[in-house]
Design a protein around this motif. Structure first.
Motif, mmCIF file in Angstrom:
data_model
loop_
_atom_site.group_PDB
_atom_site.id
_atom_site.type_symbol
_atom_site.label_atom_id
_atom_site.label_comp_id
_atom_site.label_asym_id
_atom_site.label_seq_id
_atom_site.Cartn_x
_atom_site.Cartn_y
_atom_site.Cartn_z
ATOM 1 N N ARG A 79 32.738 -60.371 8.443
ATOM 2 C CA ARG A 79 32.267 -61.757 8.333
ATOM 3 C C ARG A 79 32.810 -62.439 7.085
ATOM 4 O O ARG A 79 33.214 -63.605 7.126
ATOM 5 C CB ARG A 79 30.739 -61.791 8.322
ATOM 6 C CG ARG A 79 30.117 -61.424 9.639
ATOM 7 C CD ARG A 79 28.620 -61.465 9.550
ATOM 8 N NE ARG A 79 27.998 -60.973 10.764
ATOM 9 C CZ ARG A 79 26.704 -60.978 10.979
ATOM 10 N NH1 ARG A 79 25.868 -61.446 10.069
ATOM 11 N NH2 ARG A 79 26.216 -60.508 12.109
ATOM 12 N N LEU A 80 32.795 -61.714 5.969
ATOM 13 C CA LEU A 80 33.299 -62.292 4.725
ATOM 14 C C LEU A 80 34.798 -62.572 4.800
ATOM 15 O O LEU A 80 35.278 -63.561 4.250
ATOM 16 C CB LEU A 80 33.002 -61.356 3.549
ATOM 17 C CG LEU A 80 31.548 -61.236 3.109
ATOM 18 C CD1 LEU A 80 31.398 -60.122 2.082
ATOM 19 C CD2 LEU A 80 31.023 -62.546 2.570
ATOM 20 N N ALA A 81 35.540 -61.690 5.476
ATOM 21 C CA ALA A 81 36.992 -61.840 5.563
ATOM 22 C C ALA A 81 37.403 -63.098 6.308
ATOM 23 O O ALA A 81 38.488 -63.639 6.078
ATOM 24 C CB ALA A 81 37.602 -60.607 6.227
ATOM 25 N N ARG A 88 38.868 -59.093 -3.697
ATOM 26 C CA ARG A 88 38.056 -58.923 -4.911
ATOM 27 C C ARG A 88 36.798 -59.784 -4.848
ATOM 28 O O ARG A 88 35.718 -59.357 -5.235
ATOM 29 C CB ARG A 88 38.883 -59.287 -6.142
ATOM 30 C CG ARG A 88 39.977 -58.293 -6.452
ATOM 31 C CD ARG A 88 40.874 -58.819 -7.573
ATOM 32 N NE ARG A 88 42.145 -58.153 -7.588
ATOM 33 C CZ ARG A 88 43.207 -58.550 -6.911
ATOM 34 N NH1 ARG A 88 43.173 -59.621 -6.164
ATOM 35 N NH2 ARG A 88 44.344 -57.871 -6.985
ATOM 36 N N LYS A 89 36.946 -60.991 -4.358
ATOM 37 C CA LYS A 89 35.786 -61.875 -4.211
ATOM 38 C C LYS A 89 34.855 -61.366 -3.116
ATOM 39 O O LYS A 89 33.636 -61.434 -3.245
ATOM 40 C CB LYS A 89 36.237 -63.303 -3.907
ATOM 41 C CG LYS A 89 36.930 -63.965 -5.074
ATOM 42 C CD LYS A 89 37.381 -65.355 -4.719
ATOM 43 C CE LYS A 89 38.124 -66.008 -5.872
ATOM 44 N NZ LYS A 89 38.613 -67.339 -5.519
ATOM 45 N N ARG A 90 35.439 -60.846 -2.031
ATOM 46 C CA ARG A 90 34.609 -60.287 -0.945
ATOM 47 C C ARG A 90 33.814 -59.091 -1.445
ATOM 48 O O ARG A 90 32.631 -58.958 -1.149
ATOM 49 C CB ARG A 90 35.473 -59.871 0.236
ATOM 50 C CG ARG A 90 36.038 -60.995 1.035
ATOM 51 C CD ARG A 90 36.543 -60.561 2.389
ATOM 52 N NE ARG A 90 37.375 -59.396 2.413
ATOM 53 C CZ ARG A 90 38.706 -59.394 2.411
ATOM 54 N NH1 ARG A 90 39.373 -60.530 2.369
ATOM 55 N NH2 ARG A 90 39.382 -58.267 2.475
ATOM 56 N N LYS A 91 34.459 -58.227 -2.207
ATOM 57 C CA LYS A 91 33.795 -57.012 -2.694
ATOM 58 C C LYS A 91 32.567 -57.359 -3.535
ATOM 59 O O LYS A 91 31.534 -56.693 -3.442
ATOM 60 C CB LYS A 91 34.776 -56.174 -3.499
ATOM 61 C CG LYS A 91 34.207 -54.856 -3.922
ATOM 62 C CD LYS A 91 35.220 -53.998 -4.626
ATOM 63 C CE LYS A 91 34.548 -52.682 -4.927
ATOM 64 N NZ LYS A 91 35.088 -51.919 -5.933
ATOM 65 N N ALA A 92 32.660 -58.399 -4.341
ATOM 66 C CA ALA A 92 31.545 -58.809 -5.196
ATOM 67 C C ALA A 92 30.334 -59.259 -4.377
ATOM 68 O O ALA A 92 29.196 -59.156 -4.832
ATOM 69 C CB ALA A 92 31.984 -59.928 -6.141
#
Length: 110
Positions: A79-81, A88-92
């Motif tokens: 969903r974030l992708a 890096r922003k997704r991982k956070a």
């Protein structure tokens, strides 16, 4: 009406699993993500989360529900992708997004 009261995410070395406390009207429930392997068997982390829930029950009168968190990180990453290309922003944001997935699963089921 549903309010997200807070979230605690597991940190390395801690015993807290993903927890979301929700309030529906005057009723409050704590929803804890329960880790398990893909085939549904317990993982080493399952026992730690169960111990955490046992301790939590001694500290709150609120009902505590558990929700299967298998594949929630994968769903959240997917969903974030769609919206964020930088990993890096997704991982956070992954822990919060994973918690949102299992909370929605819980709400859909209840």
């Amino acid at each position: 009406m549903l309010f997200l009261l807070g979230m605690i995410t597991k940190r390395r070395g801690s015993d807290a699993g993903n927890i979301i406390a929700i309030s529906i009207g005057l009723i409050a429930t704590i929803v804890v993500g329960m880790p398990s392997s893909l085939d549904g068997t317990p993982t080493p982390q399952t026992a730690a989360v169960q111990a955490f829930i046992a301790r939590l029950k001694t500290r709150t009168p609120l009902p505590i529900a558990t929700e299967d968190e298998r594949l929630t990180s994968r769903e959240a990453e997917s969903r974030l992708a769609r919206r964020e290309k930088d990993w890096r922003k997704r991982k956070a944001r992954l822990d919060a997004a994973s918690a949102a997935v299992f909370l929605q699963d819980y709400l859909d089921r209840t």
